[in-house]
Design a protein around this motif. Structure first.
Motif, short mmCIF file in Angstrom:
data_model
loop_
_atom_site.label_atom_id
_atom_site.label_comp_id
_atom_site.label_asym_id
_atom_site.label_seq_id
_atom_site.Cartn_x
_atom_site.Cartn_y
_atom_site.Cartn_z
N ARG A 182 -42.44 11.60 13.27
CA ARG A 182 -42.56 12.76 14.18
C ARG A 182 -41.62 12.60 15.37
N GLN A 183 -41.46 11.38 15.88
CA GLN A 183 -40.53 11.14 16.98
C GLN A 183 -39.08 11.39 16.53
N LEU A 184 -38.74 10.94 15.33
CA LEU A 184 -37.39 11.16 14.80
C LEU A 184 -37.14 12.65 14.61
N GLN A 185 -38.14 13.37 14.12
CA GLN A 185 -38.00 14.81 13.94
C GLN A 185 -37.78 15.51 15.27
N ALA A 186 -38.54 15.11 16.27
CA ALA A 186 -38.41 15.71 17.59
C ALA A 186 -37.05 15.42 18.19
N ALA A 187 -36.56 14.21 18.02
CA ALA A 187 -35.25 13.83 18.54
C ALA A 187 -34.12 14.58 17.82
N PHE A 188 -34.30 14.85 16.54
CA PHE A 188 -33.29 15.56 15.76
C PHE A 188 -33.18 17.00 16.24
N VAL A 189 -34.31 17.61 16.58
CA VAL A 189 -34.33 19.00 17.01
C VAL A 189 -33.69 19.15 18.39
N SER A 190 -33.93 18.16 19.26
CA SER A 190 -33.42 18.29 20.65
C SER A 190 -31.97 17.98 20.80
#
Length: 190
Positions: A182-190
């Motif tokens: 979930r952290q990697l997904q959030a970082a990818f979006v930002s």
């Protein structure tokens, strides 16, 4: 045997001339529901699967957790290659990640088909070369890339696939917890 499989053979073997009817009796096409286990660890691995529609995945259980190591989408073959060749107990398991239509080829039919139609050995050799190359590339990428970089690489390289893989399965595949994913997904979006 599906027209899709014939087309795949013809794609890898231009000039392929064996008629579908000559090969059909070696294969069985079935529909399987999501989460159906096609092969369990410890069972005899005597089938190789071609995905017509859907997605399968290869995994093993470790500490009560599924460790995912490979996926098979449309036009990909999947089996436990470690044990398919010698009928020893499977070291991996295979399950359907989605409702899927698959074409099955038993070990006995595989060998009979290769004896009757040796050109099919060339087709399967091409399949196995590609699978082995992909496995080696994943191993290198995994060893030389950080988890965030691997996630970003996978996300950019396989954007359609990433939408199809449930987070729990993908987290296992890249070797992180669902929380880290979930952290990697959030970082990818930002």
């Amino acid at each position: 045997m599906t027209q899709q499989l014939i087309a795949h053979i013809q794609q890898l073997l231009p000039g392929f001339t064996i008629r579908r009817e000559q090969l059909s009796h070696f294969f069985e096409t079935i529909a399987v529901k999501k989460d159906t286990v096609l092969l369990s660890e410890g069972a005899t691995c005597d089938t190789i699967y071609f995905v017509n529609q859907g997605c399968l995945y290869l995994f093993y259980d470790y500490n009560d957790k599924r460790e995912v190591i490979h996926f098979a989408l449309e036009n990909w073959w999947l089996t436990d290659y470690k044990t398919f060749c010698d009928s020893k107990p499977a070291v991996y398991a295979i399950a359907a990640m989605e409702d899927s239509e698959i074409t099955c080829l038993s070990r006995a039919n595989y060998e009979a088909m290769l004896l009757q139609f040796p050109v099919m050995a060339l087709y399967f050799n091409k399949i196995h070369e590609r699978a082995y190359g992909a496995a080696l590339y994943k191993q290198k990428t995994f060893a030389t890339t950080s988890k965030p970089d691997f996630y970003n690489y996978f996300r950019r390289t396989y954007p359609v696939l990433i939408q199809r893989i449930p987070d729990e399965i993908f987290a296992s595949y890249i070797g992180v917890s669902p929380e880290v994913l979930r952290q990697l997904q959030a970082a990818f979006v930002s």
